[in-house]
Design a protein around this motif. Structure first.
Motif, PDB file in Angstrom:
ATOM      1  N   GLY A   1      -0.481  -2.910   5.475  1.00  0.00           N
ATOM      2  CA  GLY A   1      -0.404  -3.866   4.368  1.00  0.00           C
ATOM      3  C   GLY A   1       0.784  -4.797   4.592  1.00  0.00           C
ATOM      4  N   ALA A   2       0.809  -5.988   4.284  1.00  0.00           N
ATOM      5  CA  ALA A   2       1.790  -7.308   4.060  1.00  0.00           C
ATOM      6  C   ALA A   2       1.693  -7.786   2.734  1.00  0.00           C
ATOM      7  N   ASP A   3       3.252  -8.195   2.404  1.00  0.00           N
ATOM      8  CA  ASP A   3       3.205  -8.857   1.128  1.00  0.00           C
ATOM      9  C   ASP A   3       4.439  -9.700   1.208  1.00  0.00           C
ATOM     10  N   SER A   4       4.437 -10.770   0.489  1.00  0.00           N
ATOM     11  CA  SER A   4       5.675 -11.282   0.427  1.00  0.00           C
ATOM     12  C   SER A   4       6.616 -11.080  -0.777  1.00  0.00           C
ATOM     13  N   SER A   5       5.857 -10.562  -1.618  1.00  0.00           N
ATOM     14  CA  SER A   5       6.605 -10.025  -2.748  1.00  0.00           C
ATOM     15  C   SER A   5       7.436  -8.692  -2.590  1.00  0.00           C
ATOM     16  N   SER A   6       8.564  -8.665  -2.797  1.00  0.00           N
ATOM     17  CA  SER A   6       9.296  -7.426  -2.774  1.00  0.00           C
ATOM     18  C   SER A   6       8.791  -6.082  -3.370  1.00  0.00           C
ATOM     19  N   THR A   7       8.338  -6.529  -4.743  1.00  0.00           N
ATOM     20  CA  THR A   7       8.012  -5.515  -5.801  1.00  0.00           C
ATOM     21  C   THR A   7       6.674  -5.063  -5.270  1.00  0.00           C
ATOM     22  N   CYS A   8       5.614  -5.896  -4.911  1.00  0.00           N
ATOM     23  CA  CYS A   8       4.303  -5.508  -4.281  1.00  0.00           C
ATOM     24  C   CYS A   8       4.623  -4.636  -3.276  1.00  0.00           C
ATOM     25  N   ALA A   9       5.375  -4.908  -2.344  1.00  0.00           N
ATOM     26  CA  ALA A   9       5.528  -3.993  -0.870  1.00  0.00           C
ATOM     27  C   ALA A   9       6.009  -3.002  -1.528  1.00  0.00           C
ATOM     28  N   LYS A  10       6.823  -2.851  -1.969  1.00  0.00           N
ATOM     29  CA  LYS A  10       7.461  -1.691  -2.501  1.00  0.00           C
ATOM     30  C   LYS A  10       6.459  -0.634  -3.093  1.00  0.00           C
ATOM     31  N   MET A  11       5.802  -1.213  -4.299  1.00  0.00           N
ATOM     32  CA  MET A  11       4.563  -0.365  -4.971  1.00  0.00           C
ATOM     33  C   MET A  11       3.814   0.114  -3.810  1.00  0.00           C
ATOM     34  N   ALA A  12       3.277  -0.540  -2.835  1.00  0.00           N
ATOM     35  CA  ALA A  12       2.236  -0.158  -1.925  1.00  0.00           C
ATOM     36  C   ALA A  12       3.033   0.881  -1.163  1.00  0.00           C
ATOM     37  N   THR A  13       4.105   0.982  -0.422  1.00  0.00           N
ATOM     38  CA  THR A  13       4.580   1.778  -0.001  1.00  0.00           C
ATOM     39  C   THR A  13       4.876   3.062  -0.634  1.00  0.00           C
ATOM     40  N   LEU A  14       5.176   2.915  -2.000  1.00  0.00           N
ATOM     41  CA  LEU A  14       5.170   4.398  -2.732  1.00  0.00           C
ATOM     42  C   LEU A  14       3.824   4.997  -3.066  1.00  0.00           C
ATOM     43  N   ASN A  15       2.874   3.867  -3.292  1.00  0.00           N
ATOM     44  CA  ASN A  15       1.551   4.534  -3.490  1.00  0.00           C
ATOM     45  C   ASN A  15       0.863   5.210  -2.076  1.00  0.00           C
ATOM     46  N   PHE A  16       1.309   4.647  -0.793  1.00  0.00           N
ATOM     47  CA  PHE A  16       1.121   5.282   0.596  1.00  0.00           C
ATOM     48  C   PHE A  16       1.542   6.705   0.426  1.00  0.00           C
TER      49      PHE A  16
ATOM     50  N   GLY B   1      -2.442  -6.945  -5.441  1.00  0.00           N
ATOM     51  CA  GLY B   1      -3.762  -6.339  -5.137  1.00  0.00           C
ATOM     52  C   GLY B   1      -3.969  -5.898  -3.855  1.00  0.00           C
ATOM     53  N   SER B   2      -3.284  -6.025  -2.824  1.00  0.00           N
ATOM     54  CA  SER B   2      -3.387  -5.555  -1.462  1.00  0.00           C
ATOM     55  C   SER B   2      -3.368  -4.185  -1.269  1.00  0.00           C
TER      56      SER B   2
ATOM     57  N   ILE C   1       3.855  -0.726   6.022  1.00  0.00           N
ATOM     58  CA  ILE C   1       3.777  -1.967   4.980  1.00  0.00           C
ATOM     59  C   ILE C   1       4.872  -2.991   5.367  1.00  0.00           C
ATOM     60  N   ALA C   2       4.782  -4.031   5.407  1.00  0.00           N
ATOM     61  CA  ALA C   2       5.545  -5.164   5.921  1.00  0.00           C
ATOM     62  C   ALA C   2       6.009  -6.230   4.713  1.00  0.00           C
ATOM     63  N   LEU C   3       7.180  -6.404   4.529  1.00  0.00           N
ATOM     64  CA  LEU C   3       7.689  -7.192   3.549  1.00  0.00           C
ATOM     65  C   LEU C   3       7.818  -8.543   4.389  1.00  0.00           C
ATOM     66  N   MET C   4       6.709  -9.348   4.394  1.00  0.00           N
ATOM     67  CA  MET C   4       6.905 -10.731   5.494  1.00  0.00           C
ATOM     68  C   MET C   4       6.041 -11.832   4.753  1.00  0.00           C
ATOM     69  N   ASN C   5       6.122 -13.147   5.015  1.00  0.00           N
ATOM     70  CA  ASN C   5       5.055 -14.128   4.715  1.00  0.00           C
ATOM     71  C   ASN C   5       4.297 -13.942   6.137  1.00  0.00           C
ATOM     72  N   SER C   6       3.086 -13.616   5.721  1.00  0.00           N
ATOM     73  CA  SER C   6       1.830 -13.450   6.831  1.00  0.00           C
ATOM     74  C   SER C   6       1.597 -14.861   7.240  1.00  0.00           C
ATOM     75  N   LEU C   7       1.797 -15.842   6.554  1.00  0.00           N
ATOM     76  CA  LEU C   7       1.391 -17.228   7.262  1.00  0.00           C
ATOM     77  C   LEU C   7       2.312 -17.633   8.159  1.00  0.00           C
ATOM     78  N   SER C   8       3.689 -17.743   7.887  1.00  0.00           N
ATOM     79  CA  SER C   8       4.770 -18.194   8.838  1.00  0.00           C
ATOM     80  C   SER C   8       5.318 -17.147   9.811  1.00  0.00           C
ATOM     81  N   MET C   9       4.766 -15.778   9.428  1.00  0.00           N
ATOM     82  CA  MET C   9       5.154 -14.710   9.992  1.00  0.00           C
ATOM     83  C   MET C   9       6.945 -14.645   9.880  1.00  0.00           C
ATOM     84  N   GLU C  10       7.460 -14.973   8.891  1.00  0.00           N
ATOM     85  CA  GLU C  10       8.763 -14.726   8.586  1.00  0.00           C
ATOM     86  C   GLU C  10       8.845 -13.157   8.066  1.00  0.00           C
TER      87      GLU C  10
END
Length: 113
Positions: A26-41, A7-8, A50-59
């Protein structure tokens, strides 16, 4: 077909309808969602990161700058990410401070009528 859990990216595209000249993050921990957001941008001509990361643990797992120097998608490392590097610091809200100062008296039930 888009993944309903991603959704992000859709929220950022909706925000771009208001002002597409903004710089979007944008940040997402799902590789698929992060790549979709990147292509949409990229396809919508938006600038952002767009960051592929865990925004809670900052990994950090990876990320991309989109349309920074003309049209294009550039992979970035953690040190190049403004989203990771300038993450907001956790602040204690005024409500939490007030709650800590209260005694541990049991609350009583209020009535509406």
């Amino acid at each position: 077909m888009q993944d309903p859990a991603c959704g992000s990216g859709r929220m950022l595209l909706s925000a771009a309808k208001i002002n597409y000249r903004n710089y979007f993050y944008g940040a997402d921990s799902s590789s698929t969602c992060a790549k979709m957001a990147t292509l949409n941008f990229f396809l919508n001509g938006l600038k952002g990161e767009i960051a592929l990361m865990n925004s809670l643990s900052m990994e950090w797992f990876g990320g991309w700058h989109i349309n920074m120097d003309g049209l294009g998608i550039t992979p970035i490392e953690r040190e190049q990410s403004q989203l990771w590097f300038e993450a907001p610091k956790i602040k204690t809200s005024e409500f939490d401070k007030q709650a800590r100062g209260k005694s541990t008296e049991p609350a009583h039930q209020l009535t509406l009528f």
